[in-house]
Each structure stands twice: as structure tokens, then as C-alpha cells.
Design a protein around this motif. Structure first.
Motif, mmCIF file in Angstrom:
data_model
loop_
_atom_site.group_PDB
_atom_site.id
_atom_site.type_symbol
_atom_site.label_atom_id
_atom_site.label_comp_id
_atom_site.label_asym_id
_atom_site.label_seq_id
_atom_site.Cartn_x
_atom_site.Cartn_y
_atom_site.Cartn_z
ATOM 1 N N PRO A 16 -51.196 27.687 -33.794
ATOM 2 C CA PRO A 16 -51.749 28.555 -32.738
ATOM 3 C C PRO A 16 -51.656 30.033 -33.093
ATOM 4 C CG PRO A 16 -50.324 26.872 -31.796
ATOM 5 C CD PRO A 16 -50.155 26.778 -33.289
ATOM 6 N N GLU A 17 -52.631 30.803 -32.618
ATOM 7 C CA GLU A 17 -52.671 32.229 -32.908
ATOM 8 C C GLU A 17 -51.441 32.952 -32.401
ATOM 9 O OE1 GLU A 17 -55.387 35.700 -31.132
ATOM 10 O OE2 GLU A 17 -56.462 34.431 -32.556
ATOM 11 N N SER A 18 -50.861 32.496 -31.302
ATOM 12 C CA SER A 18 -49.707 33.182 -30.727
ATOM 13 C C SER A 18 -48.501 33.166 -31.667
ATOM 14 C CB SER A 18 -49.328 32.536 -29.388
ATOM 15 O OG SER A 18 -49.007 31.163 -29.559
ATOM 16 N N TRP A 19 -48.494 32.262 -32.655
ATOM 17 C CA TRP A 19 -47.364 32.182 -33.571
ATOM 18 C C TRP A 19 -47.496 33.159 -34.730
ATOM 19 C CZ3 TRP A 19 -44.785 26.794 -34.320
ATOM 20 C CH2 TRP A 19 -44.572 26.208 -33.077
ATOM 21 N N LEU A 20 -48.633 33.810 -34.870
ATOM 22 C CA LEU A 20 -48.832 34.732 -35.976
ATOM 23 C C LEU A 20 -47.878 35.919 -35.917
ATOM 24 C CD1 LEU A 20 -52.734 34.783 -36.130
ATOM 25 C CD2 LEU A 20 -51.211 33.884 -37.885
ATOM 26 N N ALA A 21 -47.405 36.252 -34.730
ATOM 27 C CA ALA A 21 -46.506 37.398 -34.575
ATOM 28 C C ALA A 21 -45.152 37.156 -35.232
ATOM 29 C CB ALA A 21 -46.321 37.724 -33.098
ATOM 30 N N ASP A 22 -44.793 35.897 -35.495
ATOM 31 C CA ASP A 22 -43.511 35.551 -36.112
ATOM 32 C C ASP A 22 -43.792 34.796 -37.408
ATOM 33 O OD1 ASP A 22 -41.049 34.583 -36.878
ATOM 34 O OD2 ASP A 22 -40.413 34.068 -34.844
ATOM 35 N N PRO A 23 -43.879 35.493 -38.552
ATOM 36 C CA PRO A 23 -44.246 34.824 -39.812
ATOM 37 C C PRO A 23 -43.333 33.661 -40.184
ATOM 38 C CG PRO A 23 -44.454 37.196 -40.048
ATOM 39 C CD PRO A 23 -43.793 36.959 -38.725
ATOM 40 N N ARG A 24 -42.023 33.770 -39.936
ATOM 41 C CA ARG A 24 -41.118 32.680 -40.302
ATOM 42 C C ARG A 24 -41.397 31.436 -39.446
ATOM 43 N NH1 ARG A 24 -39.370 31.310 -44.642
ATOM 44 N NH2 ARG A 24 -40.419 29.406 -43.996
ATOM 45 N N ARG A 25 -41.554 31.625 -38.171
ATOM 46 C CA ARG A 25 -41.868 30.508 -37.290
ATOM 47 C C ARG A 25 -43.213 29.880 -37.661
ATOM 48 N NH1 ARG A 25 -43.684 30.948 -31.004
ATOM 49 N NH2 ARG A 25 -43.390 28.777 -30.390
ATOM 50 N N TYR A 26 -44.181 30.733 -37.976
ATOM 51 C CA TYR A 26 -45.497 30.252 -38.382
ATOM 52 C C TYR A 26 -45.388 29.407 -39.643
ATOM 53 C CZ TYR A 26 -50.359 30.410 -39.987
ATOM 54 O OH TYR A 26 -51.611 30.068 -40.433
ATOM 55 N N ALA A 27 -44.645 29.907 -40.649
ATOM 56 C CA ALA A 27 -44.504 29.179 -41.912
ATOM 57 C C ALA A 27 -43.825 27.835 -41.703
ATOM 58 C CB ALA A 27 -43.721 30.025 -42.917
ATOM 59 N N ASP A 28 -42.791 27.788 -40.854
ATOM 60 C CA ASP A 28 -42.092 26.529 -40.608
ATOM 61 C C ASP A 28 -43.016 25.500 -39.961
ATOM 62 O OD1 ASP A 28 -39.808 27.590 -41.697
ATOM 63 O OD2 ASP A 28 -38.908 28.129 -39.764
ATOM 64 N N GLN A 29 -43.863 25.937 -39.042
ATOM 65 C CA GLN A 29 -44.795 25.011 -38.420
ATOM 66 C C GLN A 29 -45.833 24.527 -39.425
ATOM 67 O OE1 GLN A 29 -44.736 23.573 -35.363
ATOM 68 N NE2 GLN A 29 -46.449 22.366 -36.152
ATOM 69 N N LEU A 30 -46.277 25.409 -40.314
ATOM 70 C CA LEU A 30 -47.238 25.003 -41.332
ATOM 71 C C LEU A 30 -46.616 23.974 -42.270
ATOM 72 C CD1 LEU A 30 -50.155 25.700 -42.120
ATOM 73 C CD2 LEU A 30 -49.240 27.336 -43.754
ATOM 74 N N ILE A 31 -45.349 24.139 -42.595
ATOM 75 C CA ILE A 31 -44.653 23.154 -43.424
ATOM 76 C C ILE A 31 -44.640 21.804 -42.732
ATOM 77 C CG2 ILE A 31 -42.392 22.504 -44.341
ATOM 78 C CD1 ILE A 31 -41.891 25.494 -44.844
ATOM 79 N N ARG A 32 -44.335 21.787 -41.441
ATOM 80 C CA ARG A 32 -44.319 20.520 -40.699
ATOM 81 C C ARG A 32 -45.698 19.859 -40.715
ATOM 82 N NH1 ARG A 32 -40.449 23.435 -37.513
ATOM 83 N NH2 ARG A 32 -42.067 24.352 -36.206
ATOM 84 N N ASN A 33 -46.733 20.658 -40.584
ATOM 85 C CA ASN A 33 -48.081 20.093 -40.627
ATOM 86 C C ASN A 33 -48.389 19.488 -41.993
ATOM 87 O OD1 ASN A 33 -48.464 20.966 -38.015
ATOM 88 N ND2 ASN A 33 -49.687 22.746 -38.562
ATOM 89 N N LEU A 34 -47.952 20.164 -43.060
ATOM 90 C CA LEU A 34 -48.205 19.658 -44.404
ATOM 91 C C LEU A 34 -47.414 18.387 -44.686
ATOM 92 C CD1 LEU A 34 -48.178 23.012 -46.400
ATOM 93 C CD2 LEU A 34 -50.089 21.434 -46.249
ATOM 94 N N GLU A 35 -46.207 18.305 -44.151
ATOM 95 C CA GLU A 35 -45.363 17.148 -44.420
ATOM 96 C C GLU A 35 -45.768 15.917 -43.637
ATOM 97 O OE1 GLU A 35 -41.499 18.755 -43.662
ATOM 98 O OE2 GLU A 35 -41.228 19.426 -45.751
ATOM 99 N N LYS A 36 -46.719 16.071 -42.714
ATOM 100 C CA LYS A 36 -47.226 14.890 -42.000
ATOM 101 C C LYS A 36 -48.044 13.996 -42.908
ATOM 102 C CE LYS A 36 -47.497 17.058 -37.420
ATOM 103 N NZ LYS A 36 -48.421 17.530 -36.346
#
Length: 542
Positions: A16-36
Motif C-alpha cells: 500500500p502507498e501509505s507504507w512508503l513513508a517508512d522504507p524499512r516497514r515497506y521493505a519487510d512487507q515486500l520480503i513477505r510478498n516475495l517469500e509467498k
């Protein structure tokens, strides 16, 4: 080809766009998406935080490119190359903001040559890079530039997807048409100025960090060979000669532990090779070699800096934990090593002064003041501690171009009667989730302060002796005591030394925020100016 058999996993709009404000949180969520492992057979991932959708024809085009690659194993990232074009400030700014934009500079910064947009990533490389620690960023929109390989041989530039019209293919005539008509949907239409204003700081600071810790966690060794020149004297419209005592040559140690050996030269000319260009005056050329990426859990310490600094950078902050790290990173990215950074925390309640990143270099000094006394008080306290012959003022939500200290100090060296060195600046609009967005380049137009409006000089590098000679920033009392200190100090210094030294290129990036003290207090300017005029005595306000 069926979707389940695709060569590329599409992660556009994955977070979600709202997570862009926190790069670390954004990266962690992207990792979870990739690991699916939605598409475990997909070796490539399509991802750029600015992209929200990609058409099927573009996906087919990218898959055809991958299939035609003769030996792709060493390639980690593919970037889209758009044809560079002169900035169309008016058209893009109205698109972003729906309002009148800043006027372009009389000598706008030249493009780095390529508006590179990282788009395709090798899956394992992307997971590895997202998992490591990274330095402060203004938003996750710029995360791709933080995790790109430092070795340009691992980056492959691919042509932009062909544009189509009912009458047939359309020629790429500008970056604007490329990004808006390429079959890719964007949160914002990327511009070279938008990317380069941030990517230059990222590239330079990553380069310095890597050189400061050779062999750290993976034996990262950047060898800078002959023919690779990295310098702030890059010819970008106007040529600026560097001075102010910077010795650049064999074995020069650059503050935070960067040692540049023979074959690396800094000067007014840059040899441009076939490397990837990321920024104004920053090119990672083919002479840079890489072993493997660095995993940084802590920031490598810089060597002790005992020399007297030439430039003291003063940064007064109050509750700026979210933006301060990026401002400090821009200082660490300076090509001019003879600086000290004095941070004055004016009674912050959000842990601003406790950021671990502030301990990453011995040239950074933190001073705490309590209770909150206002920016003028903090700046004058820092001025009493400053050791440099020049004083550069920086706000906690702004940042410096990597060449800022070098160019401003050189301009001041060449104008011994000047009290202030200034120049052009980049103007940005602060946003809630996307970080600062480019509005335009503001050329130097001089200082203005009359009964109707004011436009103080930005940036402001002061001659320390002359600033102390007027008593520092004017202290005031009353309702307007915390407003317009920038206008007041310019008025006082220019009354005695009317000709500033000027650098005719953007060296400072200023962010406009609706909730800032200056923006909220703007309506009080006429009353303040009237009181200022009444209090003028002896050339500066009392």
C-alpha cells in the motif's frame, strides 16, 4: 504463455502507498510478498515503488528481452532507459500539484544523461538486498537506488517499451511522454530532476561507506581505477572551480574513511565511460569492481578527524526524527571532507537526538537544549561552538547536494568581501506518504524583503567572523520572536556587505511543508516587517 508460466513476477502495487513513508516497514512487507512464492519458477521480479501497474504488452516485451539475453547470469537489475529531454517544469508541476510551479533556473542542472528507472530484479538478489540494513531515505520511492548493485557490470539498461498510437509506433521525444505513455502506470510521473536530486546523495554516500569498510561481511572492495573521475567540479552548464584548501589526489582520505588512491582524480572535467550514471556529477564507471554486496548491521566508524574544519554546518531541530536522518546523510555524502556538523536539539519530545545514525561519524556533534527556546537561540549557541571559518545553515527537513559545501566554500574563497555565499536551489513539496516531490529549480534572484513579501537567500553559507560581528542571528521578543530569522539575518549582513558570492547551480534542496513554522506564520510577515523597519539602527536590527 500462461500467467502461471510467466518469467516475471509482477509486484507492481504490491505494498500500500501509505507504507512508503517508512522504507524499512515497506521493505519487510515486500520480503513477505516475495517469500509467498506466488510464482516460484519466476527468476525475475518486476518492482519499482513508483509503478502501480504494467500492461500485458509491456510484460510480453520484457519477457522477450530476457529470452534474448545471451549470458544474463551476472545481471542483477535491469533499468529502463528513457530518452533524456529538457525539463518541462510547467507541464509536470501542474500534473503533480494543480498549481503554478517554481520557475526553472537560468542554468538548470544538466541531466546525468540517462533517466534510469530500476524495474526488473533477479529474485534472490532483491531478497538479499531488502534484508540488509540501509541508510535513511526520504521515502521508499527511492529504495531501488539504495539497493542497486554498486558494480555497474551487474546493471543492464534496456530500451523503454515502444509507444503505440492508433496510427502506429510513436517516437520517444521526451521523458514525460515516455513515462506516461509506456504502458506503465505511475504514482507520480518520474522526472530526471526528481530522481537525480535524491539519487546523487544515495550514490555518493553508498560509495563512501563501501570504500570505508573494504572486506566487511562479504569482502566488498571497490577499486577505483584509472580513467574514473568522481568530482564536484563536473561541468554542468557553468563550470565551477573548486578551492578552499581541498587537496585531492593520491591517498586522499575523505573524512568518513574513504581513501581514494592513484587513478582517481577530482577536477573540473569528468571522463564519462560506459558506467551507469545515477546523479548530478556522480558516475559509477567501469573502473569500479565489486566482490559481493555488503551486509551492514552497524555503520562502519570513520577515522578520527583532528583537523580544523573549514565549514561548520549548523542544524537546529525540534521533533524532526523522521526527516533528520536524510538531512544528515546528505552531509555525510559531501565531496568536501573538511566539515563538522553541529546538531542542536531544541527540547525534542520524539527522540530526535537519539537516532543511532547520528553516531556514524566523529565529525557529528549533538547538543541538547531544554526547555524549547526556539531556532534563533539554538543557532546562536551552535555558532559559539563552531570552529569553521564558514558556517552553513541547514534545516532538518532539507538536504544538501553532495557538492554543496565544496562549491559554496570555493565561491566564498573567491569573494573575500562577501558575508554570504548562496546559489540556486531545488524546490520540493512535502507529502504525507510519497516524501518530497520535485517542483522545480529556483535560480539565484537576490535577497528581497519589502512590505509586501520576502524571499531570503537559499542556501546560506556565512563568513563566520562577519556573522559573529553582527551578533549572530538577531534575537527578538514578542509574538514574532520565532519567525523570519532567515530574513532578519540576511538583511543585517547584506546591509554591511551587499554583494553575496553566488553559485549558479542547485546546491541545496528545500522542502515546503504546510505545517512548518514559516508557512503557518506567513500571514504575520507585514506586521513583522513594519516592526523590523522601526527597529533598524546602525545597519542591523537591535
Amino acid at each position: 504463455m500462461k500467467e502461471s508460466e510467466t518469467l516475471i513476477e509482477n509486484l507492481a502495487k504490491a505494498v500500500p502507498e501509505s507504507w512508503l513513508a517508512d522504507p524499512r516497514r515497506y521493505a519487510d512487507q515486500l520480503i513477505r510478498n516475495l517469500e509467498k512464492d506466488t510464482h516460484p519458477q519466476s527468476e525475475w521480479v518486476l518492482w519499482n515503488p513508483a509503478a502501480t501497474g504494467v500492461s500485458r504488452p509491456v510484460m510480453d516485451y520484457l519477457e522477450q528481452l530476457i529470452n534474448r539475453m545471451p549470458d544474463p547470469l551476472h545481471i542483477k537489475v535491469m533499468t529502463l532507459d528513457f530518452v533524456p529531454a529538457q525539463a518541462d517544469y510547467r507541464r509536470r508541476s501542474s500534473l503533480y500539484f494543480g498549481q503554478k510551479e517554481a520557475a526553472p533556473a537560468d542554468k538548470p542542472p544538466a541531466s546525468s544523461g540517462v533517466a534510469a528507472l530500476p524495474l526488473l530484479w533477479r529474485r534472490e538478489f532483491l531478497l538479499h538486498q531488502l534484508s540488509r540494513a540501509f541508510e535513511p531515505l526520504p521515502s521508499a520511492l527511492y529504495l531501488p537506488y539504495e539497493i542497486m548493485p554498486l558494480n555497474p557490470q551487474q546493471i543492464m539498461a534496456i530500451p523503454a517499451p515502444p509507444l503505440h498510437h492508433s496510427n502506429g509506433p510513436v517516437e520517444h521525444k521526451s521523458l514525460y511522454t515516455c513515462v506516461l505513455r509506456s504502458g506503465i502506470k505511475w504514482r507520480i510521473a518520474p522526472s530526471s530532476e526528481q530522481l537525480e536530486g535524491v539519487a546523487s546523495v544515495i550514490a555518493k554516500s553508498r560509495e563512501y561507506r563501501a570504500a570505508a569498510s573494504p572486506g566487511r561481511n562479504g569482502s566488498m572492495g571497490i577499486q577505483q581505477g584509472s580513467g574514473v573521475q568522481l568530482g564536484s567540479g563536473v561541468q554542468q552548464g557553468s563550470v565551477v572551480q573548486q578551492g578552499s584548501g581541498v587537496q585531492q589526489g593520491s591517498g586522499v582520505q575523505q573524512g568518513s574513511g574513504v581513501q581514494q588512491g592513484s587513478g582517481v582524480q577530482r577536477g573540473s572535467g569528468v571522463q564519462r565511460g560506459s558506467g551507469v550514471q545515477l546523479s548530478w556529477g556522480v558516475q559509477l564507471g567501469p573502473g569500479m569492481q565489486q566482490g559481493s554486496e555488503v551486509q551492514q548491521d552497524t555503520w562502519p566508524p570513520a577515522p578520527p578527524c583532528e583537523a580544523m574544519p573549514a565549514v561548520s554546518i549548523l542544524l537546529a531541530v525540534y521533533n524532526m526524527r523522521e526527516s533528520l536522518g536524510w538531512a544528515v546523510r546528505s552531509v555525510l555524502a559531501q565531496t568536501f571532507p573538511e566539515w563538522e556538523l553541529l546538531i542542536g536539539d531544541d527540547g525534542s519530545e520524539d527522540g530526535t537526538a537519539d537516532l543511532p545514525y547520528l553516531q556514524s561519524d566523529p565529525r557529528i556533534h549533538i547538543h541538547r537544549f531544554s526547555p524549547n527556546r526556539g531556532k534563533v537561540f539554538v543557532l546562536n549557541e551552535l555558532l559559539s561552538l563552531a570552529r569553521g571559518r564558514y558556517v552553513l545553515e541547514l534545516d532538518g527537513d532539507d538536504w544538501l547536494q553532495p557538492e554543496a559545501a565544496a562549491l559554496l566554500a570555493a565561491a566564498m574563497d573567491g569573494a573575500p568581501e562577501a558575508a554570504i555565499a548562496t546559489g540556486a536551489s531545488g524546490l520540493w513539496q512535502g507529502t504525507r506518504h510519497l516524501g518530497p516531490l520535485w517542483r522545480g529549480a529556483l535560480p539565484y534572484r537576490g535577497h528581497r524583503a519589502d512590505a509586501d513579501a520576502a524571499a531570503p537567500l537559499v542556501p546560506r553559507l556565512y563568513r563566520a567572523a562577519m556573522l559573529r560581528g553582527i551578533g549572530g542571528w538577531p534575537r527578538r521578543t514578542g509574538a514574532d520572536a520565532r519567525l523570519f530569522e532567515d530574513i532578519a539575518v540576511c538583511e543585517a549582513l547584506l546591509a554591511e556587505h551587499p554583494e553575496p558570492a553566488v553559485v549558479h547551480r542547485p546546491v541545496y534542496h528545500r522542502v515546503l511543508r504546510a505545517d512548518s513554522v514559516s508557512q503557518r506564520g506567513g500571514a504575520r510577515y507585514p506586521a513583522w516587517f513594519s516592526a523590523q523597519a522601526d527597529n533598524m539602527k546602525g545597519g542591523h536590527p537591535q
